[in-house]
Motif scaffolding. Sequence first.
Motif, PDB file in Angstrom:
ATOM      1  N   THR A 174       0.844  -1.191   0.000  1.00 61.60           N
ATOM      2  CA  THR A 174       0.000   0.000   0.000  1.00 61.60           C
ATOM      3  C   THR A 174       0.882   1.245   0.000  1.00 61.60           C
ATOM      4  OG1 THR A 174      -1.752  -1.149   1.187  1.00 61.60           O
ATOM      5  CG2 THR A 174      -1.811   1.255   1.235  1.00 61.60           C
ATOM      6  N   CYS A 207      -3.630   3.582  -2.073  1.00 61.42           N
ATOM      7  CA  CYS A 207      -4.058   2.480  -2.932  1.00 61.42           C
ATOM      8  C   CYS A 207      -3.062   1.314  -2.843  1.00 61.42           C
ATOM      9  CB  CYS A 207      -4.171   2.937  -4.384  1.00 61.42           C
ATOM     10  SG  CYS A 207      -5.598   3.993  -4.688  1.00 61.42           S
ATOM     11  N   CYS A 208      -3.579   0.148  -3.137  1.00 58.33           N
ATOM     12  CA  CYS A 208      -2.776  -1.071  -3.105  1.00 58.33           C
ATOM     13  C   CYS A 208      -2.133  -1.309  -4.468  1.00 58.33           C
ATOM     14  CB  CYS A 208      -3.653  -2.255  -2.723  1.00 58.33           C
ATOM     15  SG  CYS A 208      -2.772  -3.838  -2.707  1.00 58.33           S
ATOM     16  N   THR A 258       0.030   5.393  -9.263  1.00 59.03           N
ATOM     17  CA  THR A 258      -0.746   4.914  -8.126  1.00 59.03           C
ATOM     18  C   THR A 258      -1.186   6.086  -7.267  1.00 59.03           C
ATOM     19  OG1 THR A 258       0.618   2.912  -8.066  1.00 59.03           O
ATOM     20  CG2 THR A 258      -0.757   3.354  -6.139  1.00 59.03           C
ATOM     21  N   GLN A 259      -2.460   6.151  -6.953  1.00 58.16           N
ATOM     22  CA  GLN A 259      -2.962   7.182  -6.055  1.00 58.16           C
ATOM     23  C   GLN A 259      -2.628   6.813  -4.611  1.00 58.16           C
ATOM     24  OE1 GLN A 259      -4.429  10.148  -7.202  1.00 58.16           O
ATOM     25  NE2 GLN A 259      -3.575   9.242  -9.081  1.00 58.16           N
TER      26      GLN A 259
END
Length: 245
Positions: A198, A236-237, A232-233
């Motif tokens: 994450t 987020c995973c 990737t935000q």
Amino acid sequence: MAHPAARSVHLWFDLPKNAKCVCNEVCVSESQTGSYFCVIGFSRGYSGIQELYDGRKMAIFSVWDSSSNSDPSEDQRVQVAYSGKGVEVSRFGNEGTGGKTMVPLEWKLNEPVQFKMEAQDVDGTWTAYSCYVKMNSSDWFHMATMKTIANGELLNGVYSFVEDFRRDGASHCEIRSAKFGDCYSKADDCQCKCQKATFTADSSTPTLNIDAGLCGDKFYLTTGGDTKNTSTQLNCCIAKPPETN
């Protein structure tokens, strides 16, 4: 709005709780003076590599005291059970207190450095954490073993991060980037390879010139400079594709 430092970015690895051993690797692609690349962080401490203000390169391993007191009594402090040749032993403060060990390590860009952390419950109260590091084909170097009051806890909450500790008002304009993995844990005869992580960042620096994602089979973190948050935000995973036989 200008900020004094590049934003700290983290990867929280999906691994089983209370591992006896965790291994991970870092390969730094871009660094600046005043950079720290944490390779194995956990609930009681962290280890990784640094580039100091003067350009010297080091490995560092720290363990927190069990007490939140800024000046814990001697019997509540971290105990250094072992330190390897050339390792400097000291104490740290500010972000909690604890024991710190450092040793010169001439790591290079685009060359992997491996870390291994082992944990042993000593007596149900004290846990001993041992840090090992190696580069290229060298043998594992036992950097240090430190004990802290952890009430049987082993290795939990495993993470990596990239931090700019120069914080001089200009360092946020410079890119710091590294790849991490393969990260895996061991408990008894079971070995678990991390397939998910994450992505988070410190809340006090709201800049968005940060990113994380996958580069081949490695996770990566980037912060500062002209970095774009395209992969990737936050929160987020990041998941690796399923392994095929």
